[in-house]
Design an enzyme around this catalytic site. Sequence first.
Site, PDB file in Angstrom:
ATOM      1  N   VAL A   1       0.929  -1.379   0.026  1.00 26.22           N
ATOM      2  CA  VAL A   1       0.302  -0.182  -0.076  1.00 26.22           C
ATOM      3  C   VAL A   1       0.933   1.499   0.054  1.00 26.22           C
ATOM      4  O   VAL A   1       0.415   2.356   0.261  1.00 26.22           O
ATOM      5  CB  VAL A   1      -0.978  -0.080   1.277  1.00 26.22           C
ATOM      6  CG1 VAL A   1      -1.795  -1.157   1.412  1.00 26.22           C
ATOM      7  CG2 VAL A   1      -0.292   0.098   2.701  1.00 26.22           C
TER       8      VAL A   1
ATOM      9  N   HIS B   1      -4.334  -4.061  -2.357  1.00 27.23           N
ATOM     10  CA  HIS B   1      -4.614  -3.513  -1.110  1.00 27.23           C
ATOM     11  C   HIS B   1      -4.941  -2.283  -0.836  1.00 27.23           C
ATOM     12  O   HIS B   1      -5.036  -1.476  -0.075  1.00 27.23           O
ATOM     13  CB  HIS B   1      -3.949  -4.132   0.011  1.00 27.23           C
ATOM     14  CG  HIS B   1      -4.011  -5.733  -0.104  1.00 27.23           C
ATOM     15  ND1 HIS B   1      -3.087  -6.382   0.539  1.00 27.23           N
ATOM     16  CD2 HIS B   1      -4.919  -6.556  -0.610  1.00 27.23           C
ATOM     17  CE1 HIS B   1      -3.280  -7.699   0.348  1.00 27.23           C
ATOM     18  NE2 HIS B   1      -4.356  -7.841  -0.244  1.00 27.23           N
TER      19      HIS B   1
ATOM     20  N   CYS C   1     -14.380   7.925   1.194  1.00 24.50           N
ATOM     21  CA  CYS C   1     -15.466   8.025   2.319  1.00 24.50           C
ATOM     22  C   CYS C   1     -16.320   6.709   2.335  1.00 24.50           C
ATOM     23  O   CYS C   1     -16.482   5.913   1.410  1.00 24.50           O
ATOM     24  CB  CYS C   1     -16.367   9.133   1.940  1.00 24.50           C
ATOM     25  SG  CYS C   1     -17.875   8.921   2.957  1.00 24.50           S
TER      26      CYS C   1
HETATM   27  P1  NAD Z   1       4.453 -10.261   5.017  1.00 23.75           P
HETATM   28  O1  NAD Z   1       4.817  -8.931   6.125  1.00 23.75           O
HETATM   29  O2  NAD Z   1       3.555 -10.993   5.476  1.00 23.75           O
HETATM   30  O3  NAD Z   1       5.519 -10.782   4.511  1.00 23.75           O
HETATM   31  C1  NAD Z   1       6.954 -10.136   4.001  1.00 23.75           C
HETATM   32  C2  NAD Z   1       8.053 -11.342   3.750  1.00 23.75           C
HETATM   33  O4  NAD Z   1       9.126 -10.592   3.150  1.00 23.75           O
HETATM   34  C3  NAD Z   1       8.301 -12.139   4.838  1.00 23.75           C
HETATM   35  O5  NAD Z   1       8.458 -13.775   4.500  1.00 23.75           O
HETATM   36  C4  NAD Z   1       9.695 -11.780   5.067  1.00 23.75           C
HETATM   37  O6  NAD Z   1      10.624 -12.611   5.811  1.00 23.75           O
HETATM   38  C5  NAD Z   1      10.268 -11.466   3.651  1.00 23.75           C
HETATM   39  N1  NAD Z   1      11.272 -10.308   3.478  1.00 23.75           N
HETATM   40  C6  NAD Z   1      11.509  -9.309   4.441  1.00 23.75           C
HETATM   41  N2  NAD Z   1      12.381  -8.711   3.980  1.00 23.75           N
HETATM   42  C7  NAD Z   1      12.744  -9.186   2.623  1.00 23.75           C
HETATM   43  C8  NAD Z   1      13.774  -8.913   1.760  1.00 23.75           C
HETATM   44  N3  NAD Z   1      14.785  -7.777   1.868  1.00 23.75           N
HETATM   45  N4  NAD Z   1      13.985  -9.422   0.460  1.00 23.75           N
HETATM   46  C9  NAD Z   1      13.118 -10.629   0.724  1.00 23.75           C
HETATM   47  N5  NAD Z   1      12.117 -11.148   1.450  1.00 23.75           N
HETATM   48  C10 NAD Z   1      12.112 -10.332   2.637  1.00 23.75           C
HETATM   49  O7  NAD Z   1       4.117  -9.271   3.701  1.00 23.75           O
HETATM   50  P2  NAD Z   1       2.866  -9.621   2.772  1.00 23.75           P
HETATM   51  O8  NAD Z   1       3.012 -11.046   2.518  1.00 23.75           O
HETATM   52  O9  NAD Z   1       3.052  -8.561   1.534  1.00 23.75           O
HETATM   53  O10 NAD Z   1       1.687  -9.333   3.661  1.00 23.75           O
HETATM   54  C11 NAD Z   1       0.779  -8.974   3.075  1.00 23.75           C
HETATM   55  C12 NAD Z   1       0.181  -7.643   3.859  1.00 23.75           C
HETATM   56  O11 NAD Z   1       1.013  -6.849   4.439  1.00 23.75           O
HETATM   57  C13 NAD Z   1      -0.706  -6.922   2.755  1.00 23.75           C
HETATM   58  O12 NAD Z   1      -2.163  -6.673   3.082  1.00 23.75           O
HETATM   59  C14 NAD Z   1      -0.034  -5.479   2.724  1.00 23.75           C
HETATM   60  O13 NAD Z   1      -0.506  -4.395   2.299  1.00 23.75           O
HETATM   61  C15 NAD Z   1       0.802  -5.453   4.085  1.00 23.75           C
HETATM   62  N6  NAD Z   1       1.931  -4.541   3.978  1.00 23.75           N
HETATM   63  C16 NAD Z   1       2.327  -3.653   3.136  1.00 23.75           C
HETATM   64  C17 NAD Z   1       3.479  -3.122   3.502  1.00 23.75           C
HETATM   65  C18 NAD Z   1       3.824  -1.908   2.177  1.00 23.75           C
HETATM   66  O14 NAD Z   1       2.966  -1.253   1.435  1.00 23.75           O
HETATM   67  N7  NAD Z   1       5.299  -1.766   2.187  1.00 23.75           N
HETATM   68  C19 NAD Z   1       4.262  -3.046   4.634  1.00 23.75           C
HETATM   69  C20 NAD Z   1       3.947  -4.236   5.455  1.00 23.75           C
HETATM   70  C21 NAD Z   1       2.565  -4.745   5.195  1.00 23.75           C
END
Ligand code: NAD
Length: 287
Positions: free
Chosen positions: A110, A126, A134
């Site tokens: 996001v 997402h 709204c």
């Molecule tokens: P998650 O947090 O569940 O998983 C992230 C994965 O990436 C983990 O397995 C972690 O070990 C791995 N990881 C961390 N750093 C890494 C790197 N440098 N290289 C490779 N792998 C790495 O995230 P997800 O699966 O995207 O979870 C989904 C939810 O999290 C979504 O709904 C999303 O909107 C939300 N989210 C988004 C953000 C963002 O927009 N940046 C941040 C946190 C969570």
Amino acid sequence: MGETSSAAADSVDRARSLLRRARRVVALTGAGVSAESGVPTFRGQGGLWRQYRAEDLATPAAFAHDPRLVWEWYGWRRSVVSGCAPNAAHAALASAAAAHDDFRIVTQNVDGLHIRAGNADVIELHGNIARVRCMACGAPHSRALVQRMLEAANPAFAGLTAPAVPDGDAHVEDIDFGAFHVPACTHCGGLLKPDVVFFGESVPRTLVADAARSLESADAMLVLGSSLMVYSGYRFCEWAHRAGKPIAAINMGRTRADHLLALKVEEPCAAALGALVERLDDREFAR
Ligand code: NAD
């Protein structure tokens, strides 16, 4: 990939071979892609869910119960994101998408970092933390306008900063968030909400359909920096696997779809993806 092992280089080579055989590719990205920009993930090392509970902060029930707390949480996340820049993984994906018509990016993130890296055509499953909508009439609101409304209604919060720290926590100043006023819709007075899909909400059908169409015509799928614990992302892996499309993942740590993967590169996205896409640019990537 600098000093990374030959095993890692070998798995990147195998991913490259897999993609060479594909005419069309869908890349599904997750929080791990933005981790090297400084945006904390939810799961994995330093993940936010080690500090906070999703149920309290990012569900429809949490928002109904305490919209101020949810606004504050998203306000903090937005301030973290706005201080971050796209990294080499976002840049590599943007260049792959620019070079190949049939390389589609679908993200669960996001943070808007794919767009800021130059990929305007990304499907943001997402939503985007920089937008506001709204809940009553659905009208989109400019984040800049809402920011001005927030600051006017909450002068005590205007100078608040909450820098992220390495353990994924934040240093938030000692302020009474009970005094925080949530802005109302400028059209109908309804409750404004960050334009993101909360846990327990559905991804808009049009976005799912768009991503599904891309996947249907794809020959291979890439999963990048996602645990796939959220079903809305995981289901694309189920669909791809059922349709016999190979799935390669670059992810540090376990994913929910490990049993569906043709191969996995357990390396940081920026280096591994940079190396992978650099080699795809040599035109061996079938088009
Ligand atoms: P998650 O947090 O569940 O998983 C992230 C994965 O990436 C983990 O397995 C972690 O070990 C791995 N990881 C961390 N750093 C890494 C790197 N440098 N290289 C490779 N792998 C790495 O995230 P997800 O699966 O995207 O979870 C989904 C939810 O999290 C979504 O709904 C999303 O909107 C939300 N989210 C988004 C953000 C963002 O927009 N940046 C941040 C946190 C969570």
